[in-house]
Enzyme design. Structure first.
Site, short mmCIF file in Angstrom:
data_model
loop_
_atom_site.label_atom_id
_atom_site.label_comp_id
_atom_site.label_asym_id
_atom_site.label_seq_id
_atom_site.Cartn_x
_atom_site.Cartn_y
_atom_site.Cartn_z
N ARG A 26 0.84 -1.20 0.00
CA ARG A 26 0.00 0.00 0.00
C ARG A 26 0.87 1.23 0.00
O ARG A 26 1.75 1.38 0.84
CB ARG A 26 -0.91 0.03 1.23
CG ARG A 26 -1.95 -1.05 1.16
CD ARG A 26 -2.94 -0.96 2.29
NE ARG A 26 -3.68 -2.21 2.33
CZ ARG A 26 -4.56 -2.54 3.25
NH1 ARG A 26 -4.82 -1.70 4.22
NH2 ARG A 26 -5.18 -3.70 3.21
N SER A 122 -7.92 -0.95 0.81
CA SER A 122 -8.91 -1.23 1.85
C SER A 122 -9.59 0.01 2.42
O SER A 122 -10.28 0.72 1.71
CB SER A 122 -8.23 -2.04 2.95
OG SER A 122 -9.18 -2.57 3.80
N HIS A 123 -9.33 0.30 3.68
CA HIS A 123 -10.00 1.40 4.36
C HIS A 123 -9.23 2.71 4.21
O HIS A 123 -9.64 3.74 4.73
CB HIS A 123 -10.13 1.06 5.84
CG HIS A 123 -8.80 0.74 6.45
ND1 HIS A 123 -8.15 -0.45 6.19
CD2 HIS A 123 -7.98 1.44 7.23
CE1 HIS A 123 -6.99 -0.45 6.82
NE2 HIS A 123 -6.85 0.69 7.46
N ASP A 288 -16.12 -1.19 4.77
CA ASP A 288 -14.99 -0.38 4.32
C ASP A 288 -14.85 -0.39 2.80
O ASP A 288 -15.67 -0.99 2.09
CB ASP A 288 -13.68 -0.81 5.01
CG ASP A 288 -13.12 -2.12 4.47
OD1 ASP A 288 -13.90 -2.92 3.93
OD2 ASP A 288 -11.89 -2.33 4.59
N ASP A 290 -13.08 -1.85 0.52
CA ASP A 290 -13.06 -3.10 -0.25
C ASP A 290 -14.02 -4.15 0.29
O ASP A 290 -14.04 -5.29 -0.18
CB ASP A 290 -11.63 -3.67 -0.32
CG ASP A 290 -11.09 -4.05 1.05
OD1 ASP A 290 -11.46 -3.39 2.04
OD2 ASP A 290 -10.30 -5.00 1.13
N ASP A 292 -14.36 -5.78 3.21
CA ASP A 292 -14.06 -6.87 4.14
C ASP A 292 -14.28 -6.50 5.60
O ASP A 292 -14.32 -7.36 6.46
CB ASP A 292 -12.66 -7.46 3.90
CG ASP A 292 -11.55 -6.42 3.97
OD1 ASP A 292 -11.87 -5.23 4.16
OD2 ASP A 292 -10.38 -6.81 3.83
N ARG A 293 -14.44 -5.21 5.89
CA ARG A 293 -14.69 -4.81 7.27
C ARG A 293 -16.15 -4.44 7.49
O ARG A 293 -16.84 -4.05 6.55
CB ARG A 293 -13.87 -3.58 7.63
CG ARG A 293 -12.40 -3.81 7.61
CD ARG A 293 -11.69 -2.57 8.10
NE ARG A 293 -10.26 -2.81 8.10
CZ ARG A 293 -9.40 -2.19 8.89
NH1 ARG A 293 -9.80 -1.25 9.72
NH2 ARG A 293 -8.12 -2.48 8.83
N THR A 356 -1.79 -10.46 13.95
CA THR A 356 -2.70 -9.56 13.24
C THR A 356 -2.61 -9.78 11.72
O THR A 356 -1.51 -9.85 11.17
CB THR A 356 -2.32 -8.11 13.57
OG1 THR A 356 -2.50 -7.92 14.97
CG2 THR A 356 -3.19 -7.13 12.81
N GLU A 375 -11.18 -10.27 13.96
CA GLU A 375 -10.18 -9.34 14.46
C GLU A 375 -10.90 -8.14 15.08
O GLU A 375 -11.99 -7.77 14.65
CB GLU A 375 -9.29 -8.84 13.33
CG GLU A 375 -8.45 -9.91 12.68
CD GLU A 375 -7.41 -9.30 11.75
OE1 GLU A 375 -6.27 -9.15 12.18
OE2 GLU A 375 -7.76 -8.96 10.61
N SER A 377 -10.26 -5.23 14.59
CA SER A 377 -10.26 -4.14 13.63
C SER A 377 -11.45 -4.22 12.68
O SER A 377 -11.31 -3.98 11.49
CB SER A 377 -8.96 -4.15 12.86
OG SER A 377 -8.75 -5.43 12.28
N LYS A 388 -11.82 -11.75 5.44
CA LYS A 388 -12.90 -11.30 6.29
C LYS A 388 -13.99 -10.73 5.40
O LYS A 388 -13.73 -10.40 4.25
CB LYS A 388 -12.42 -10.30 7.32
CG LYS A 388 -11.68 -9.09 6.76
CD LYS A 388 -11.06 -8.31 7.92
CE LYS A 388 -10.43 -7.01 7.46
NZ LYS A 388 -9.01 -7.16 7.15
C1 VG1 Z 1 -4.94 -3.47 10.14
C2 VG1 Z 1 -5.68 -4.22 11.23
C3 VG1 Z 1 -5.65 -5.72 10.95
C4 VG1 Z 1 -6.22 -5.98 9.55
C5 VG1 Z 1 -5.46 -5.16 8.53
C6 VG1 Z 1 -6.03 -5.30 7.13
O1 VG1 Z 1 -3.59 -3.84 10.14
O2 VG1 Z 1 -5.12 -3.95 12.50
O3 VG1 Z 1 -6.37 -6.38 11.94
O4 VG1 Z 1 -6.14 -7.34 9.23
O5 VG1 Z 1 -5.51 -3.78 8.88
O6 VG1 Z 1 -7.37 -4.93 7.09
P1 VG1 Z 1 -2.45 -2.92 10.81
O7 VG1 Z 1 -1.16 -3.62 10.52
O8 VG1 Z 1 -2.58 -1.57 10.18
O9 VG1 Z 1 -2.77 -2.86 12.27
V1 VG1 Z 1 -7.98 -4.24 5.64
O10 VG1 Z 1 -9.66 -4.05 5.73
O11 VG1 Z 1 -7.07 -2.88 5.57
O12 VG1 Z 1 -7.55 -5.39 4.49
CO CO Z 2 -10.63 -3.74 3.97
#
Ligand code: VG1
Ligand code: CO
Length: 563
Positions: A26, A122-123, A288, A290, A292-293, A356, A375, A377, A388
Site C-alpha cells: 500500500r 482497503s479502508h 470499508d 473493499d 471486508d470490514r 494480526t 479481528e 479491527s 474477512k
Molecule cells: C490493520 C488491522 C488488521 C487488519 C489489517 C487489514 O492492520 O489492524 O487487523 O487485518 O488492517 O485490514 P495494521 O497492521 O494496520 O494494524 V484491511 O480491511 O485494511 O484489508
Molecule cells: Co478492507
C-alpha cells in the site's frame, strides 16, 4: 482483440520499497504512478508465485479486481498486458474492474482459479493524492502467506526487466469472454456468485419473514461509504431481501470515496452513526472500501468488533450452514479481546490466537480447525472464503436477530442480544487508541523503550497503579499447521484478573507510522457489565500511557481514532 501480439521486453531498475505489509503493498497513488513501479511489482508477483511449490504455472487462471479507487483502471490494463506476456492462461475480471475483497476470494475458490490480484488499499482514503494497493491471493482464496510475500519482495529487489504484450486496452464494461492473444479475459458480474454464496449460508427466507413481520419496528440502514459494497448491498438487501433503496447510504462507488475515509468505525462512519442515533435505527452497518470490514450499531448500542465475532460464534448454529454440525473451532488475532475464547470454551471447541492479519487464519481454515474467526479491527468471517467479510457479518447479525425474534414472537434488539451475551460470559471492556501519522523515528523509539522494559522483565511480579503485571512479551506465533514462525507481532503487558495492554505499529499505513494501543479489561460481575467504557478503562489507559511514555516519545496527547 489481437490474436497474437508482440512482447515488449522493458528494461527496468528495482525499487527498494516494495515490501508488502499486513495486507499487500500500500502506497500513495503517486508512488504507483512512477515509471515502471506498478509494472515491476506485477512482474515480480508473476515470477515469484510460479515456483514449483506455489501456485501459478504458465496457463494459470487469475482473478483480478478492486475496490473502485483511483488508478484501478490503469492498474488493470497493466496487469492484463503483463499477464498476457507472461503466458497466463486466463483472467477473470469484475465488470468495470470492481470486485470486493470477499467476492474476489469467493471467485478464486468457486472458479478454481490459481490465485488473484486484488487492487485495494482497503479502508485507506483514495484519489490522486491518496492511496492505492496491490495484494496477491493464493489458490485457497486467501492473502498470500509471508513465505510468498517475502519471495515477491526479494524478487522486486533484483528485477531487471518485465514483459508486456503490445495490445490495445481491454473493454472492462462488456460482460463475457474476450481474448488477448492466447489469453482469455472473462469479464464477470462482480455480485452474482457472491450473492449466491450468501443465500447458501444464511436463511434468507427467515430474514425476509422477520423484516416483513417487524417492518414498522425494525428499521435498518447500511453505509457503503462510497466503496465497492454499494452494488453488493443493493443486490442483497433490496433486490433479494426486499428492503427499499432508502436503507442504503453512499452506495455508488466513487474513486475518491467522496473524499471520505472508507473505514467503518465511530470516527469515520460518523454520517451513519449520527443518522442511526437521530432516527432511532434498530440496525446499522457500515463497510470499508473493499468490503471486508464491518461495523454493527443500533441507536442504543455500538457492538465492539471483538464482541461481535463472539456473539456470531455463539449463535452460529442458527445459520443453515452450521445447523447440523455446529462449529469446529474459533480463532482471533492476538489484540482481539478474549470474548471469543470464552465462547470456544463454552462450546467445548478449539480456540486459537494468531498474529494480526487475515492471512494467519488461512491454514487453520484450510485445515478445518476453525469455522469462525475475527479481528478487533472490524473484521469478521468464516470458512466460506479466505478473507474477512463485511456483508457476511451484517447478514449473520440479521439471521441471528430474525431467528431469535421469530422464536420469541417479539422483536429482540441488538442491545438485548449483547446483554444476553454479557449475562452468559461477562464482559471484556475493550478499546483501541490509534495515533496516526506519527513520526516514524519517534514511534520506533517508543517501541524500543517497551522492548527494553520487556527484555528486563523488571515489572513482572510488581504492581503499577494497582495493576499486577503477570507477563510481558513480544508476541510470536508458530503456525500449528505448517510450523512457520512469525515474530515481533506486538508488545503485550498482561495483568492479573484478565486486563491487558498491547502496543503495535500498523503494517497497512502508507506514510509515517500509526501506533496502535489496545486496552482490555475483563469484568465477571454481571451487575457491572453496562458501564461507560472510557470510564472503566481510564486507569488502565493511564497506566499504558505511563509505561510506554507515548506522549513523551511521540508528542501526542490525544489519539486520532478511538474505537
Ligand atoms: C490493520 C488491522 C488488521 C487488519 C489489517 C487489514 O492492520 O489492524 O487487523 O487485518 O488492517 O485490514 P495494521 O497492521 O494496520 O494494524 V484491511 O480491511 O485494511 O484489508
Ligand atoms: Co478492507
Amino acid at each position: 482483440m489481437a490474436s497474437t501480439f508482440q512482447v515488449q521486453v522493458v528494461a527496468t531498475t528495482p525499487y527498494s520499497d516494495q515490501k508488502p505489509g499486513t495486507s499487500g503493498l500500500r502506497k500513495r497513488v503517486k508512488v504507483f504512478q512512477q515509471e515502471h513501479y506498478t509494472e515491476n511489482f506485477v512482474q515480480s508477483i508473476l515470477r515469484s508465485v510460479r515456483y514449483p511449490d506455489s501456485v501459478v504455472p504458465e496457463g494459470a487462471t487469475l482473478v483480478v479486481g478492486g475496490d473502485g479507487r483511483y488508478y484501478l483502471q490503469d492498474a488493470i490494463q497493466i496487469i492484463i498486458k503483463i499477464a498476457a506476456a507472461n503466458k497466463v492462461g486466463k483472467l477473470i475480471i469484475g465488470q468495470n474492474g470492481l470486485l470486493s475483497t470477499p467476492a474476489a476470494s469467493n471467485l478464486i475458490i468457486r472458479r478454481k482459479a490459481d490465485g488473484g490480484i486484488l487492487l485495494t488499499a482497503s479502508h485507506n482514503p483514495g484519489g490522486p493524492t491518496k492511496d492505492f494497493g496491490i495484494k496477491y491471493n493464493c489458490r485457497n482464496g486467501g492473502p498470500a502467506p509471508e513465505v510468498v510475500t517475502n519471495r515477491i519482495y526479494e524478487d522486486t529487489k533484483t528485477l531487471s526487466e518485465y514483459y508486456m504484450a503490445e495490445v490495445p486496452d481491454v473493454d472492462l464494461t462488456k460482460l463475457g469472454t474476450q481474448t488477448v492473444g492466447a489469453m482469455e479475459v472473462e469479464i464477470v458480474d462482480p455480485v452474482q456468485d457472491y450473492a449466491a454464496l450468501m443465500r447458501e449460508l444464511f436463511d434468507f427466507e427467515r430474514i425476509q419473514e422477520f423484516l416483513r413481520v417487524y417492518k414498522d419496528q425494525f428499521t435498518v440502514l447500511f453505509d457503503a461509504m462510497h466503496g465497492v459494497t454499494g452494488p453488493y448491498a443493493h443486490r442483497i438487501f433490496t433486490v433479494e431481501l426486499g428492503l427499499p433503496e432508502s436503507v442504503l447510504m453512499n452506495f455508488h462507488p466513487l474513486s475518491d470515496f467522496g473524499e471520505g475515509h472508507p473505514d467503518p468505525n465511530l470516527t469515520y462512519a460518523h454520517e451513519l452513526v449520527e443518522r442511526v442515533r437521530q432516527e432511532s435505527i434498530q440496525f446499522g452497518a457500515a463497510f470499508d472500501g473493499d468490503g471486508d470490514r464491518n461495523m454493527i450499531i443500533s441507536h442504543d448500542w455500538f457492538v465492539n468488533p471483538s464482541d461481535s465475532v463472539a456473539v456470531i460464534a455463539n449463535h452460529a448454529a442458527r445459520f443453515p450452514k452450521f445447523r447440523q454440525t455446529g462449529i469446529r473451532g474459533v480463532a482471533r488475532s492476538m489484540p482481539t479481546s478474549g470474548a471469543l475464547d470464552l465462547v470456544g470454551k463454552a462450546l467445548n471447541i478449539k480456540h486459537f490466537e494468531v498474529p494480526t492479519g487475515w492471512k494467519f487464519f488461512g491454514n487453520l481454515l484450510d485445515n478445518g480447525d476453525i469455522d469462525i474467526c475475527g479481528e478487533e479491527s472490524f473484521g469478521t468471517g468464516s470458512g466460506h472464503i479466505r478473507e474477512k467479510d463485511g456483508m457476511w457479518a451484517a447478514l449473520a447479525w440479521l439471521n441471528i436477530l430474525a431467528d431469535m425474534s421469530l422464536n420469541a414472537q417479539k422483536l429482540i434488539t441488538v442491545r438485548e442480544v449483547v446483554a444476553e451475551h454479557f449475562h452468559q460470559f461477562g464482559r471484556h471492556y475493550y478499546s483501541r487508541y490509534d495515533y496516526e501519522d506519527v513520526d516514524l523515528d519517534a514511534a520506533k523509539k517508543m517501541m524500543a523503550h517497551l522492548e527494553d522494559l520487556t527484555a528486563s522483565q523488571a515489572l513482572v511480579g510488581t504492581a503499577v497503579n494497582g495493576f499486577h503485571v503477570t507477563h510481558m512479551d513480544n508476541f510470536s506465533y508458530i503456525d500449528p499447521v505448517d510450523g512457520s514462525k512469525t515474530t515481533n507481532q506486538g508488545l503485550r503487558i498482561l495483568f492479573k484478573d484478565g486486563a491487558r495492554v498491547v502496543f503495535r505499529l500498523s503494517g497497512t499505513g502508507s506514510h509515517g507510522a500509526t501506533v496502535r494501543m489496545y486496552l482490555e479489561q475483563y469484568e465477571s460481575d454481571r451487575a457491572k457489565c453496562f458501564q461507560d467504557v472510557p470510564q472503566v478503562l481510564q486507569p488502565l489507559i493511564q497506566t499504558a500511557l505511563q509505561l510506554s511514555k507515548l506522549t513523551e516519545y511521540t508528542g501526542r496527547s490525544k489519539p486520532t481514532v478511538i474505537t
